[in-house]
Design a protein around this motif. Structure first.
Motif, mmCIF file in Angstrom:
data_model
loop_
_atom_site.group_PDB
_atom_site.id
_atom_site.type_symbol
_atom_site.label_atom_id
_atom_site.label_comp_id
_atom_site.label_asym_id
_atom_site.label_seq_id
_atom_site.Cartn_x
_atom_site.Cartn_y
_atom_site.Cartn_z
ATOM 1 N N LEU A 270 -6.799 66.967 21.835
ATOM 2 C CA LEU A 270 -6.046 68.217 21.968
ATOM 3 C C LEU A 270 -5.256 68.498 20.685
ATOM 4 C CD1 LEU A 270 -5.087 70.495 23.894
ATOM 5 C CD2 LEU A 270 -3.149 69.033 24.442
ATOM 6 N N LEU A 271 -4.599 67.459 20.146
ATOM 7 C CA LEU A 271 -3.768 67.657 18.956
ATOM 8 C C LEU A 271 -4.626 67.991 17.742
ATOM 9 C CD1 LEU A 271 -0.996 64.967 19.511
ATOM 10 C CD2 LEU A 271 -1.123 67.328 20.281
ATOM 11 N N ASN A 272 -5.844 67.497 17.740
ATOM 12 C CA ASN A 272 -6.784 67.869 16.677
ATOM 13 C C ASN A 272 -7.115 69.365 16.799
ATOM 14 O OD1 ASN A 272 -9.962 68.128 15.964
ATOM 15 N ND2 ASN A 272 -8.872 66.819 14.537
ATOM 16 N N GLU A 273 -7.307 69.827 18.025
ATOM 17 C CA GLU A 273 -7.590 71.262 18.230
ATOM 18 C C GLU A 273 -6.380 72.105 17.826
ATOM 19 O OE1 GLU A 273 -9.914 73.028 20.820
ATOM 20 O OE2 GLU A 273 -11.412 71.424 20.707
ATOM 21 N N TYR A 274 -5.191 71.551 18.032
ATOM 22 C CA TYR A 274 -3.961 72.254 17.637
ATOM 23 C C TYR A 274 -3.749 72.180 16.116
ATOM 24 C CZ TYR A 274 -2.078 72.540 22.457
ATOM 25 O OH TYR A 274 -1.844 72.836 23.771
ATOM 26 N N ASN A 275 -4.641 71.476 15.434
ATOM 27 C CA ASN A 275 -4.507 71.255 13.994
ATOM 28 C C ASN A 275 -3.186 70.567 13.649
ATOM 29 O OD1 ASN A 275 -5.541 71.275 11.468
ATOM 30 N ND2 ASN A 275 -4.831 73.341 10.961
ATOM 31 N N TYR A 276 -2.747 69.729 14.564
ATOM 32 C CA TYR A 276 -1.528 68.919 14.404
ATOM 33 C C TYR A 276 -0.270 69.762 14.219
ATOM 34 C CZ TYR A 276 -5.300 65.662 14.155
ATOM 35 O OH TYR A 276 -6.454 64.987 14.460
ATOM 36 N N ARG A 277 -0.303 70.989 14.741
ATOM 37 C CA ARG A 277 0.902 71.838 14.784
ATOM 38 C C ARG A 277 1.146 72.192 16.239
ATOM 39 N NH1 ARG A 277 2.226 72.748 9.670
ATOM 40 N NH2 ARG A 277 0.525 72.145 8.314
ATOM 41 N N PHE A 278 2.223 71.591 16.772
ATOM 42 C CA PHE A 278 2.475 71.772 18.202
ATOM 43 C C PHE A 278 3.947 71.486 18.471
ATOM 44 C CE2 PHE A 278 2.627 67.160 18.931
ATOM 45 C CZ PHE A 278 1.911 66.690 17.825
ATOM 46 N N ARG A 279 4.335 71.631 19.750
ATOM 47 C CA ARG A 279 5.732 71.357 20.101
ATOM 48 C C ARG A 279 5.802 70.157 21.039
ATOM 49 N NH1 ARG A 279 9.630 74.774 18.887
ATOM 50 N NH2 ARG A 279 10.942 74.595 20.736
ATOM 51 N N VAL A 280 6.854 69.354 20.871
ATOM 52 C CA VAL A 280 7.086 68.256 21.817
ATOM 53 C C VAL A 280 8.474 68.427 22.436
ATOM 54 C CG1 VAL A 280 5.611 66.484 20.779
ATOM 55 C CG2 VAL A 280 7.964 66.729 19.966
ATOM 56 N N ARG A 281 8.609 67.878 23.645
ATOM 57 C CA ARG A 281 9.933 67.874 24.287
ATOM 58 C C ARG A 281 10.305 66.412 24.516
ATOM 59 N NH1 ARG A 281 9.229 70.388 29.488
ATOM 60 N NH2 ARG A 281 9.436 72.428 28.544
ATOM 61 N N ILE A 282 11.562 66.084 24.178
ATOM 62 C CA ILE A 282 12.001 64.689 24.321
ATOM 63 C C ILE A 282 13.209 64.598 25.235
ATOM 64 C CG2 ILE A 282 12.873 62.650 23.102
ATOM 65 C CD1 ILE A 282 11.375 63.476 20.694
ATOM 66 N N ASN A 283 13.138 63.663 26.152
ATOM 67 C CA ASN A 283 14.324 63.315 26.936
ATOM 68 C C ASN A 283 14.809 61.972 26.379
ATOM 69 O OD1 ASN A 283 16.264 62.543 28.716
ATOM 70 N ND2 ASN A 283 15.156 63.231 30.542
ATOM 71 N N TRP A 284 15.972 62.027 25.685
ATOM 72 C CA TRP A 284 16.493 60.810 25.047
ATOM 73 C C TRP A 284 17.125 59.866 26.068
ATOM 74 C CZ3 TRP A 284 14.864 60.297 20.246
ATOM 75 C CH2 TRP A 284 14.637 61.423 19.456
ATOM 76 N N MET A 285 17.343 60.381 27.286
ATOM 77 C CA MET A 285 17.906 59.554 28.371
ATOM 78 C C MET A 285 17.056 59.803 29.616
ATOM 79 S SD MET A 285 20.571 57.921 27.244
ATOM 80 C CE MET A 285 21.201 57.362 28.799
ATOM 81 N N PRO A 286 15.856 59.201 29.688
ATOM 82 C CA PRO A 286 14.917 59.572 30.751
ATOM 83 C C PRO A 286 15.439 59.387 32.170
ATOM 84 C CG PRO A 286 13.832 58.191 29.107
ATOM 85 C CD PRO A 286 15.294 58.188 28.778
ATOM 86 N N ASP A 287 16.541 58.630 32.339
ATOM 87 C CA ASP A 287 17.074 58.483 33.699
ATOM 88 C C ASP A 287 17.870 59.707 34.138
ATOM 89 O OD1 ASP A 287 15.951 56.057 33.906
ATOM 90 O OD2 ASP A 287 17.767 54.916 33.385
#
Ligand SMILES: Cc1cc2nc3c(=O)[nH]c(=O)nc-3n(C[C@H](O)[C@H](O)[C@H](O)COP(=O)(O)OP(=O)(O)OC[C@H]3O[C@@H](n4cnc5c(N)ncnc54)[C@H](O)[C@@H]3O)c2cc1C
Length: 429
Positions: A270-287
């Motif tokens: 998938l990331l190859n299809e996105y040409n390595y331009r995409f968005r990520v979301r991070i939860n720094w405190m997953p609890d």
């Protein structure tokens, strides 16, 4: 003429040759290697220490580490798995140790130990090692020079060899994939796997080396999300697992660490299809989720009103990251909990539980990188690792469309495939 020719003097090729000889010592076996050196990836693997396998002994859990190959490797892992790998090396006097994260290494901490073991084994069994012998063509034996016996002819840059069985163990090699395609095998287009994400963002700048447990997910692209999702569902068996949780490492260029590498493997296509331009979301405190964290902050506001937010991190998050997220939430360094607005706390909760980042490219992970793609798994019999199209042709290792997350699993694929192919070949001759 040889009984068996193994094309590729890497991890899978050596392991296969040794096990064929062990299964049937009378066989005449040769390894054809393109380079002047053999086992060059083993040499550099695991930062020169060779992460031979992983302390995961349950096949159903082990397969979870293979974004491609999960279904197909289950049966093979019931036959030959991580414990067998450890036993193989220990039987040859190499003690294997387990690190706290499950990765297993030779106790010597040197890949040379593994290389020397393989080289001495092939010498002991009298296996021919033909270096500087790049294979340029493979095909069924046509001129019938050896009667019915010789099935395959293998053309190297030096000469033509004949064999009753061949094992293709050439790793991620475009030329060999091209030859196999010409023969009629389907090759799944190779794309990189195991890479890090390039991100330029104030919330993570200036704190390289910081590692923390977090949850990270790839966000579908708004424009073509549905289209891509449906296309990928068919290719990866319905499960779009674009989330990963574990240690995330902040680097000079963006994000790395086990959770990021795992995600890069899962989403490689998938990331190859996105040409390595995409968005990520991070939860720094997953609890925590945003609302829960907001109520915690409101409690602290009551308990510690006179303390500054910047210096009083309310949760178990690395202090330098807390500081970055506080500043990014427009909270001044000297602002006290008593004076913070709801809007500011909402923004901080948002940044901690759901920071979104633009990824602008990828970088190669130096310790271990692999390619996703290779011989289509539908065309391989996983009871023997033999081609379903061409009897007498076997595959082992990265030449197949199998790859894993980092941690010793890629070698385990090579060992398992090589062992099973070897048993099948040993019995068939
Ligand atoms: C830097 C790095 C570190 C890694 N560290 C780890 C680790 O610690 N643990 C882990 O599990 N995995 C690791 N991996 C992945 C692992 O190295 C591979 O999955 C594994 O080597 C695959 O084995 P293979 O035998 O299929 O292919 P390879 O080891 O790549 O061997 C293929 C061989 O075939 C030869 N060849 C290719 N084309 C031809 C031709 N036309 N004719 C003749 N010979 C040919 C090549 O020269 C090569 O010697 C690492 C990878 C890299 C790049």
């Amino acid at each position: 003429m040889f009984d068996v020719i193994i094309i590729g003097g890497g991890a899978a090729g050596f392991y296969c040759a040794i096990h064929i000889a062990e299964a049937n010592p009378k066989l005449k076996i040769a390894i054809l290697e393109r380079g002047k050196q053999v086992l060059s990836k083993v040499k550099v693997s695991g930062g020169g220490r060779c992460n031979v396998t992983h302390a995961e002994f349950e096949p159903s859990s082990l397969v979870k580490n293979y974004p491609r190959g999960e279904k197909e490797l289950l049966g093979p892992f019931h036959i030959y798995s991580t414990a067998d790998t450890v036993a193989f090396f220990e039987k040859r006097g190499i003690r294997i140790k387990t690190e706290s994260d499950g990765r297993m290494f030779p106790e010597s901490n040197s890949s040379q130990t593994i290389i020397e073991c393989f080289l001495s084994e092939i010498e002991r069994y009298g296996i021919a090692l033909l270096k500087s012998s790049s294979v340029v063509d493979i095909g069924p034996h046509k001129d019938n020079k050896f009667g019915e016996e010789a099935v395959w002819q293998v053309q190297s840059v030096k000469k033509v060899y004949y064999a009753k069985r061949i094992v293709v163990a050439t790793g991620s090699n475009l030329k060999i994939w091209g030859l196999l395609e010409k023969l009629g095998h389907k090759i799944v287009t190779p794309v990189p796997s195991l890479f890090t994400f390039n991100i330029n963002d104030v919330r993570i700048s200036g704190i390289p080396g910081l590692s923390t447990h977090a949850k990270i997910e790839v966000l579908p692209r708004q424009m073509m999300g549905e289209e891509i999702k449906s296309r990928f569902k068919s290719r990866i068996g319905g499960a779009l697992n674009l989330t990963s949780e574990g240690p995330v490492l902040i680097t000079h260029w963006g994000l790395s660490g086990p959770a990021v590498l795992k995600l890069s493997a899962r989403a490689a296509r998938l990331l190859n299809e996105y040409n390595y331009r995409f968005r990520v979301r991070i939860n720094w405190m997953p609890d925590y989720h945003k609302e829960g964290l907001l109520s915690l902050f409101n409690e602290i506001k009551k308990i510690d009103p006179k303390k500054t937010i910047y210096k009083t991190k309310a949760i178990d998050i690395p202090a330098r990251l807390w500081g970055k997220l506080v500043v990014a939430s427009d909270i001044a360094k000297d602002l006290k909990w008593a004076d913070v607005s709801r809007k500011q706390l909402e923004r901080l909760s948002q940044f901690i539980t759901a920071s979104e980042f633009n990824v602008e490219g990828k970088s190669t992970f130096k310790d271990e990188f692999v390619t996703a793609g290779g011989v289509d798994l539908k065309e391989v019999n996983f009871k023997t690792f033999e081609s379903k199209l061409f009897p007498g042709m076997y595959f082992a290792g990265e030449v197949l469309n199998i790859d894993a997350v980092t941690g010793g699993f890629n070698f385990q694929n090579a060992w398992t495939g090589a062992y099973i192919a070897a048993q099948a070949i040993g019995k068939s001759l």
